[in-house]
Design a protein around this motif. Structure first.
Motif, PDB file in Angstrom:
ATOM      1  N   THR A 229       0.811  -1.219   0.000  1.00 24.00           N
ATOM      2  CA  THR A 229       0.000   0.000   0.000  1.00 24.00           C
ATOM      3  C   THR A 229       0.845   1.270   0.000  1.00 24.00           C
ATOM      4  O   THR A 229       0.295   2.370  -0.079  1.00 24.00           O
ATOM      5  N   ARG A 230       2.171   1.126   0.082  1.00 24.77           N
ATOM      6  CA  ARG A 230       3.049   2.302   0.118  1.00 24.77           C
ATOM      7  C   ARG A 230       4.207   2.113  -0.867  1.00 24.77           C
ATOM      8  O   ARG A 230       5.134   1.354  -0.611  1.00 24.77           O
ATOM      9  N   ARG A 231       4.156   2.802  -1.971  1.00 21.65           N
ATOM     10  CA  ARG A 231       5.162   2.693  -3.044  1.00 21.65           C
ATOM     11  C   ARG A 231       6.573   2.967  -2.537  1.00 21.65           C
ATOM     12  O   ARG A 231       7.530   2.344  -2.965  1.00 21.65           O
ATOM     13  N   GLU A 232       6.709   3.917  -1.613  1.00 19.24           N
ATOM     14  CA  GLU A 232       8.039   4.286  -1.127  1.00 19.24           C
ATOM     15  C   GLU A 232       8.754   3.134  -0.420  1.00 19.24           C
ATOM     16  O   GLU A 232       9.982   3.107  -0.357  1.00 19.24           O
ATOM     17  N   THR A 233       7.985   2.153   0.070  1.00 18.55           N
ATOM     18  CA  THR A 233       8.649   1.024   0.734  1.00 18.55           C
ATOM     19  C   THR A 233       9.348   0.114  -0.277  1.00 18.55           C
ATOM     20  O   THR A 233      10.303  -0.572   0.068  1.00 18.55           O
ATOM     21  N   LEU A 234       8.886   0.134  -1.529  1.00 18.44           N
ATOM     22  CA  LEU A 234       9.581  -0.613  -2.579  1.00 18.44           C
ATOM     23  C   LEU A 234      10.902   0.081  -2.907  1.00 18.44           C
ATOM     24  O   LEU A 234      11.931  -0.578  -3.059  1.00 18.44           O
ATOM     25  N   ASP A 235      10.883   1.400  -2.981  1.00 21.85           N
ATOM     26  CA  ASP A 235      12.122   2.144  -3.219  1.00 21.85           C
ATOM     27  C   ASP A 235      13.127   1.870  -2.103  1.00 21.85           C
ATOM     28  O   ASP A 235      14.311   1.644  -2.356  1.00 21.85           O
ATOM     29  N   ALA A 236      12.651   1.880  -0.858  1.00 24.00           N
ATOM     30  CA  ALA A 236      13.524   1.599   0.286  1.00 24.00           C
ATOM     31  C   ALA A 236      14.087   0.183   0.191  1.00 24.00           C
ATOM     32  O   ALA A 236      15.261  -0.051   0.486  1.00 24.00           O
TER      33      ALA A 236
ATOM     34  N   GLU B 154      -0.278   0.582  -3.949  1.00 27.36           N
ATOM     35  CA  GLU B 154       0.447   1.517  -4.817  1.00 27.36           C
ATOM     36  C   GLU B 154       1.554   0.793  -5.580  1.00 27.36           C
ATOM     37  O   GLU B 154       2.086   1.321  -6.552  1.00 27.36           O
ATOM     38  N   VAL B 155       1.920  -0.404  -5.097  1.00 25.52           N
ATOM     39  CA  VAL B 155       2.910  -1.233  -5.793  1.00 25.52           C
ATOM     40  C   VAL B 155       2.112  -2.115  -6.745  1.00 25.52           C
ATOM     41  O   VAL B 155       1.381  -2.997  -6.318  1.00 25.52           O
ATOM     42  N   ASP B 156       2.227  -1.843  -8.044  1.00 23.92           N
ATOM     43  CA  ASP B 156       1.393  -2.586  -8.984  1.00 23.92           C
ATOM     44  C   ASP B 156       2.108  -3.823  -9.530  1.00 23.92           C
ATOM     45  O   ASP B 156       3.312  -4.006  -9.341  1.00 23.92           O
ATOM     46  N   ASP B 157       1.335  -4.662 -10.186  1.00 24.82           N
ATOM     47  CA  ASP B 157       1.860  -5.925 -10.707  1.00 24.82           C
ATOM     48  C   ASP B 157       2.985  -5.714 -11.719  1.00 24.82           C
ATOM     49  O   ASP B 157       3.893  -6.533 -11.813  1.00 24.82           O
ATOM     50  N   ARG B 158       2.932  -4.616 -12.466  1.00 28.27           N
ATOM     51  CA  ARG B 158       3.987  -4.337 -13.443  1.00 28.27           C
ATOM     52  C   ARG B 158       5.341  -4.149 -12.745  1.00 28.27           C
ATOM     53  O   ARG B 158       6.362  -4.646 -13.191  1.00 28.27           O
ATOM     54  N   MET B 159       5.327  -3.423 -11.629  1.00 28.11           N
ATOM     55  CA  MET B 159       6.565  -3.216 -10.866  1.00 28.11           C
ATOM     56  C   MET B 159       7.129  -4.553 -10.383  1.00 28.11           C
ATOM     57  O   MET B 159       8.330  -4.803 -10.478  1.00 28.11           O
ATOM     58  N   LEU B 160       6.250  -5.390  -9.879  1.00 27.95           N
ATOM     59  CA  LEU B 160       6.683  -6.695  -9.385  1.00 27.95           C
ATOM     60  C   LEU B 160       7.148  -7.588 -10.533  1.00 27.95           C
ATOM     61  O   LEU B 160       8.127  -8.325 -10.403  1.00 27.95           O
ATOM     62  N   LEU B 161       6.461  -7.501 -11.676  1.00 30.18           N
ATOM     63  CA  LEU B 161       6.862  -8.289 -12.839  1.00 30.18           C
ATOM     64  C   LEU B 161       8.253  -7.881 -13.315  1.00 30.18           C
ATOM     65  O   LEU B 161       9.076  -8.734 -13.649  1.00 30.18           O
ATOM     66  N   ASP B 162       8.536  -6.576 -13.334  1.00 33.14           N
ATOM     67  CA  ASP B 162       9.858  -6.100 -13.733  1.00 33.14           C
ATOM     68  C   ASP B 162      10.948  -6.714 -12.859  1.00 33.14           C
ATOM     69  O   ASP B 162      11.991  -7.147 -13.360  1.00 33.14           O
ATOM     70  N   LEU B 163      10.702  -6.770 -11.552  1.00 33.02           N
ATOM     71  CA  LEU B 163      11.687  -7.354 -10.631  1.00 33.02           C
ATOM     72  C   LEU B 163      11.772  -8.868 -10.831  1.00 33.02           C
ATOM     73  O   LEU B 163      12.855  -9.456 -10.773  1.00 33.02           O
ATOM     74  N   SER B 164      10.639  -9.497 -11.073  1.00 33.25           N
ATOM     75  CA  SER B 164      10.609 -10.935 -11.320  1.00 33.25           C
ATOM     76  C   SER B 164      11.426 -11.289 -12.565  1.00 33.25           C
ATOM     77  O   SER B 164      12.148 -12.291 -12.584  1.00 33.25           O
TER      78      SER B 164
END
Length: 165
Positions: free
Chosen positions: A86-93, A124-134
């Motif tokens: 739910t918080r995009r900034e935690t992915l950046d961290a 706020e962390v969408d599937d596309r962001m996770l797919l890119d990392l995957s």
């Protein structure tokens, strides 16, 4: 008996302590308590290779006021990199934490844990962001410490990777 040190890394309030409580004690509390320093728990699990004792180091959340103590990572066989969906900034961290962890302990197995799956409507962390990392080879597990969904899978995925590496 095999013992493996596993750390939980992530920003403040992403659910690291709740994931450990769910995994070790099968409980969840809505009460938020900030981890100060490190909290260590142990969980024994059965694997095809025999019993493994996971020594879980729940590290305090990194934020703008406190940075992860590198010494806590020493000796870790792997880690869970926890993000609050739910918080995009935690992915950046988490991206920064992974780089820091790799500089400190080298390349060890890790799993990106996208926590709070019970709140996906607010993510706020969408599937596309996770797919890119995957696609970069990152193992990713969506979890909910609240419902327990994916928690065993996240720890199991990391344990298998640690035992193989």
């Amino acid at each position: 008996m095999i013992q493996k040190k596993v750390c939980l890394l992530g920003g403040t309030a992403v659910g690291k302590t709740s994931l450990v409580s769910r995994f070790v004690h099968s409980i969840f509390s809505d009460t938020y308590l900030t981890t100060i320093g490190v909290k260590i728990e142990k969980k024994s699990i059965e694997t095809p290779d025999g019993q493994v004792d996971l020594i879980l180091w729940d590290l305090y959340g990194e934020d703008e006021y406190q940075k992860m103590r590198q010494s806590y990572l020493r000796g870790a066989a792997g880690y869970l990199l926890v993000v609050d969906g739910t918080r995009r900034e935690t992915l950046d961290a988490a991206l920064d934490l992974r780089d820091s962890a790799e500089r400190t302990i080298g390349r060890v197995p890790f799993v990106l844990v996208a926590n709070k799956a019970d709140l996906t409507a607010r993510w706020e962390v969408d599937d596309r962001m996770l797919l890119d990392l995957s696609l970069r080879g990152w193992p990713i597990v969506k979890t909910s410490a609240k419902t327990g969904a994916g928690v065993e899978e996240a720890f199991g995925t990391l344990t298998r990777a640690v035992l193989q590496g």
